[in-house]
Design a protein around this motif. Structure first.
Motif, short mmCIF file in Angstrom:
data_model
loop_
_atom_site.label_atom_id
_atom_site.label_comp_id
_atom_site.label_asym_id
_atom_site.label_seq_id
_atom_site.Cartn_x
_atom_site.Cartn_y
_atom_site.Cartn_z
N SER A 1 103.65 31.72 39.92
CA SER A 1 102.84 32.76 39.16
C SER A 1 103.92 32.20 37.59
N ARG A 2 105.46 31.86 37.98
CA ARG A 2 106.11 31.65 37.13
C ARG A 2 105.67 30.74 35.91
N ASP A 3 104.81 30.71 35.46
CA ASP A 3 104.47 29.23 34.70
C ASP A 3 105.22 28.71 33.75
N SER A 4 106.10 27.67 34.14
CA SER A 4 106.73 26.76 33.22
C SER A 4 105.31 26.30 32.31
N ILE A 5 106.26 26.71 30.21
CA ILE A 5 104.97 25.94 29.82
C ILE A 5 106.30 24.93 28.74
N ASP A 6 105.23 24.50 27.20
CA ASP A 6 105.71 23.81 26.57
C ASP A 6 105.72 25.18 25.06
N TYR A 7 106.36 26.30 25.31
CA TYR A 7 105.70 26.88 23.92
C TYR A 7 105.08 26.05 22.63
N GLU B 1 110.02 29.21 30.81
CA GLU B 1 109.50 29.83 32.11
C GLU B 1 109.01 31.48 31.49
N LEU B 2 107.65 31.34 31.80
CA LEU B 2 106.85 32.78 31.42
C LEU B 2 106.65 33.52 33.11
N PRO B 3 106.76 34.57 32.35
CA PRO B 3 107.02 36.05 33.95
C PRO B 3 105.69 35.65 35.06
N GLY B 4 105.76 35.85 35.81
CA GLY B 4 105.07 35.87 36.79
C GLY B 4 104.09 37.10 36.48
N TYR B 5 102.42 36.62 37.34
CA TYR B 5 101.84 37.83 36.92
C TYR B 5 102.23 38.80 37.30
N GLU C 1 107.54 42.69 36.81
CA GLU C 1 108.55 42.95 35.67
C GLU C 1 108.27 42.76 34.79
N GLN C 2 107.23 43.39 33.49
CA GLN C 2 107.67 42.97 32.31
C GLN C 2 107.09 44.08 31.15
N GLY C 3 108.07 44.73 31.15
CA GLY C 3 107.97 45.46 30.00
C GLY C 3 108.22 46.36 28.81
N SER C 4 109.31 45.08 28.56
CA SER C 4 109.51 44.53 27.75
C SER C 4 108.62 44.27 27.22
N LEU C 5 107.94 42.66 27.44
CA LEU C 5 106.95 42.09 27.35
C LEU C 5 106.02 42.79 26.60
N TYR C 6 105.20 44.16 27.38
CA TYR C 6 104.29 44.85 27.63
C TYR C 6 104.25 46.09 25.97
N ALA C 7 105.55 46.10 26.10
CA ALA C 7 106.20 46.86 24.54
C ALA C 7 105.51 46.06 23.44
N THR C 8 106.12 44.54 24.33
CA THR C 8 105.95 44.13 22.17
C THR C 8 104.95 43.78 21.99
N ASP D 1 98.93 24.55 28.88
CA ASP D 1 99.49 25.85 28.54
C ASP D 1 99.27 27.24 27.76
N ALA D 2 98.22 26.65 27.67
CA ALA D 2 97.70 27.59 26.32
C ALA D 2 96.85 28.98 26.73
N LEU D 3 96.36 28.59 27.92
CA LEU D 3 95.56 29.69 28.39
C LEU D 3 96.29 30.39 29.89
N ALA D 4 98.05 29.64 30.35
CA ALA D 4 98.99 30.69 30.95
C ALA D 4 99.80 31.72 30.25
N LEU D 5 99.42 30.97 28.70
CA LEU D 5 100.12 31.96 27.81
C LEU D 5 99.50 33.35 26.90
N PHE D 6 97.67 32.75 27.51
CA PHE D 6 97.17 33.34 27.07
C PHE D 6 96.59 34.52 27.88
N TYR D 7 97.13 34.52 29.21
CA TYR D 7 97.23 35.44 30.10
C TYR D 7 97.60 36.58 30.25
N ARG D 8 99.05 36.06 30.00
CA ARG D 8 99.64 37.51 29.56
C ARG D 8 99.98 37.57 27.92
N ARG D 9 99.44 37.38 27.77
CA ARG D 9 98.79 38.46 25.85
C ARG D 9 97.60 39.59 26.64
#
Length: 642
Positions: free
Chosen positions: A145-151, A166-170, A173-180, A244-252
């Motif tokens: 679940s820790r996808d690797s993408i070309d940002y 590498e994206l954080p896995g689903y 813990e990713q509190g700093s990303l959630y805060a951002t 890659d765009a979908l993987a990033l969108f899921y994190r957003r």
């Protein structure tokens, strides 16, 4: 947005940060002045994946808004001006701030003078963390679940140089990303209505100055996940994005969250205990399998009264919790080990199983998919496994579903406190008061009686799944185009109820369409979501001058789909039904409805739109309207041949 503080912890924060929570006593925080950077992004010297992604995302979106790019640096010793600290930077360490009292997924946004802090608990690739194993509902491991993408490709950057990350896995813990992400939404006004660059909404400005507002919170629902995005309508609305765009969108959208999973889990038993040629083979145990039943690994049920089978599953669960991994297609995450029969009701015909099944002969109501015809049978079996697990791992749980013939709460046993249930609800079929009343009855029984956390499995896959699979085709010819199942109003009412009932999370089996999916994910996070406000914002910001027409288009489809009076008598009564091609285009997509919808689309096309708004309108025109026109036309051709 509800802002949650812990009073005791907050007092400590105020002393440490030397600031106040009153926004009017804090000066505005400048990021960009006259198109030039007025702040720097500070990250630790060795950033973890949540922090690395957060810094890139903040830099990218500020550049989109202003044309200026904030520098990302790993030390603030010689930096002048405002500083945005993401993650556990030197500044936070020097302040003596500890995250020990933060919960998973909890995050903070704090302003102090020229410093803005965005942080929470984050996953680091320590040896211990990397050794943790688990597999979720869609059989994705924690590691995978820790996808690797070309940002740069994922955001369609003008800079085409590869930027692998590498994206954080689903479930990391990713509190700093959630805060951002929270900061970008609440302070910068960014909205991610989809994964493609034209799906992202923001207001351009050469000056970015934000009102200082402190916040400490976490998503209300701790688990927010679903199947991957697919289907003709939503893929067109999203502009057919890259992986890659979908993987990033899921994190957003903050997909994932708590480690929990439940689905059918026993299809590897034949390889383990019958198939001597399998790599999983452990020994012959014919007694584990349903007597006088045939079929392959996904078909032949097990004997759910067999004590040896129960002991085997207790051992399997214990092995997972002891760090020994899983076997075959088992599903387990965190504190949850999933157990669920195969996806049919071909129960064992042995005398013991059949005698237990007699306890459920009256647990059936009409022709509904969900019943209790095997509830005491299946949950009696679950109880025995759960009791055995309690002896060795009292803090761990069995995860399972309330599904099909074992949807009802069992009336002849008391469920063990370490069984976590996920009722499977047909939320897209609640235009039928009979279906809704039926499912709400047994759903509320679970809410009232279950002792462990409750999660939900929602079938937002309907009606689209029926058309994609060709089920319900008028002439049996295969796939057909459905009448869209837009359901913002009903969905909102249900999610409000879920919050009130203390539901801990939802798995979307099929995510619906663009707007419904977005609203669901935001409402899972925020129980105070204002639906009308969210709809106003979407149609105004997304379509610009075409917004009023497109809102009428959406709401008319929603109104027709959820108007029970439009449905034929053949599907009414104590019936569980799904849309079929005749229902879609004879009863819902009538000539008058289609003419009205065409008028709204024509109005929208006449509006003066920006390039981005044109792309958005095209996505809806091709993905929804043209799709519907083809569905209606195909049906008329088929009926003409009859």
């Amino acid at each position: 947005m509800r802002v949650l503080f812990r009073n005791a912890a907050l007092s400590i924060w105020l002393l440490l940060l030397g600031c106040t929570t009153k926004s009017d006593e804090l000066m505005d925080f400048q990021l960009i002045v006259d198109g030039k950077p007025a702040a720097s992004i500070i990250i630790p010297s060795e950033p973890c994946s949540p922090v690395n992604l957060a810094a890139l995302e903040l830099q990218h979106h500020i550049h989109l808004i202003s044309g200026a790019r904030l520098p990302i640096i790993s030390s603030d010793k010689s930096v002048k001006g405002n500083k945005i600290h993401i993650g556990k930077t030197d500044y936070i360490i020097e302040k003596g701030i500890s995250l020990d009292d933060f919960d998973e997924q909890e995050y903070a946004i704090f302003f102090e003078g020229e410093n803005l802090l965005l942080f929470g608990r984050d996953w680091f690739p320590s040896v211990k963390n990397k050794e943790e194993h688990g597999v979720d509902i869609i059989l994705t491991s924690l590691e995978d679940s820790r996808d690797s993408i070309d940002y740069n490709k994922a955001v369609n950057s003008k800079n085409q140089d590869p930027l692998p990350i590498e994206l954080p896995g689903y479930y990391d813990e990713q509190g700093s990303l959630y805060a951002t992400y929270d900061f970008m939404e609440s302070a910068l006004g960014v909205r991610w209505f989809g994964p493609s660059d034209f799906n992202v909404v923001y207001d351009k400005s050469k000056n970015i100055s934000v009102k200082a507002e402190n916040k400490r919170r976490s998503p209300q629902m701790k688990y927010r996940n679903g199947t991957d995005i697919s289907g003709p309508m939503i893929m067109a609305q999203y502009g057919h994005p890259s992986k890659d765009a979908l993987a990033l969108f899921y994190r957003r959208l903050r997909r994932g969250g708590e480690k929990w999973a439940a689905n059918h889990t026993l299809s590897s038993f034949q390889d383990r205990f019958l198939n001597q040629d399998s790599e999983l083979f452990e020994g012959i145990h014919e007694e584990y399998f349903a007597e006088n039943r045939n079929g392959g690994p996904h078909t032949r049920q097990l004997c759910y009264t067999n004590e040896s089978l129960i002991d085997e599953l207790i051992k399997d669960a214990g092995n997972f919790f002891d760090g020994k991994g899983i076997k075959g297609r088992q599903i387990a995450l965190g504190d949850y080990f999933a157990i669920l029969p195969l996806d049919n009701n071909q129960w064992c015909l042995c005398e013991t199983c059949q005698s237990v099944l007699l306890n459920d002969t009256e647990s059936f109501n009409g022709n509904h998919f969900s019943s209790g015809k095997a509830s005491n049978y299946i949950f009696g079996f679950m109880n025995k496994v759960a009791k055995g697990l309690q002896k060795t791992h009292p803090d761990k749980k069995i995860a399972t579903l309330a599904y099909h013939d074992y949807s009802y709460y069992p009336d002849k046993i008391e469920l063990e406190p370490n069984i976590s249930i996920s009722p499977c609800l047909h939320n897209r079929n609640y235009m039928s008061p009979e279906i809704k009343k039926h499912e709400m009855k047994w759903y509320k029984d679970w809410v009232a009686n279950a002792k462990a956390p409750i999660y939900l499995w929602n079938y937002s896959t309907f009606p689209t799944e029926r058309g994609v699979l060709g089920i319900g085709s008028f002439d049996g010819s295969g796939p057909w185009n459905v009448f869209p199942g837009f359901s913002a109003q009903i969905q909102h009412e249900l999610i409000q109820m879920y919050h009130e009932d203390g539901i801990r999370g939802v798995f979307l089996c099929g995510i619906g369409e663009q707007l419904d999916y977005y609203l669901a994910m935001k409402h899972y996070d925020n129980p105070d979501l204002d639906l009308n406000g969210a709809l106003d914002e979407f149609f105004t910001k997304y379509f610009g001058p075409a917004g009023p027409s497109m809102r009428k288009f959406y709401e008319r489809i929603e109104e027709v789909y959820n108007d029970y009076s439009k449905y034929p008598e053949r599907v009414k009564g104590e019936n569980h039904f799904h849309q079929d091609e005749e229902l879609a285009w004879k009863h819902l997509g009538t000539n008058s409805v289609m003419q009205e919808l065409e008028g709204y689309i024509s109005e929208a096309k006449m509006a003066k739109l920006s390039l981005e708004e044109q792309k958005r309108l095209k996505g809806w025109t091709e993905g929804v309207w043209d799709y519907m026109v083809k569905g209606k036309g195909d049906y008329l051709l088929k009926t003409a041949k009859k």
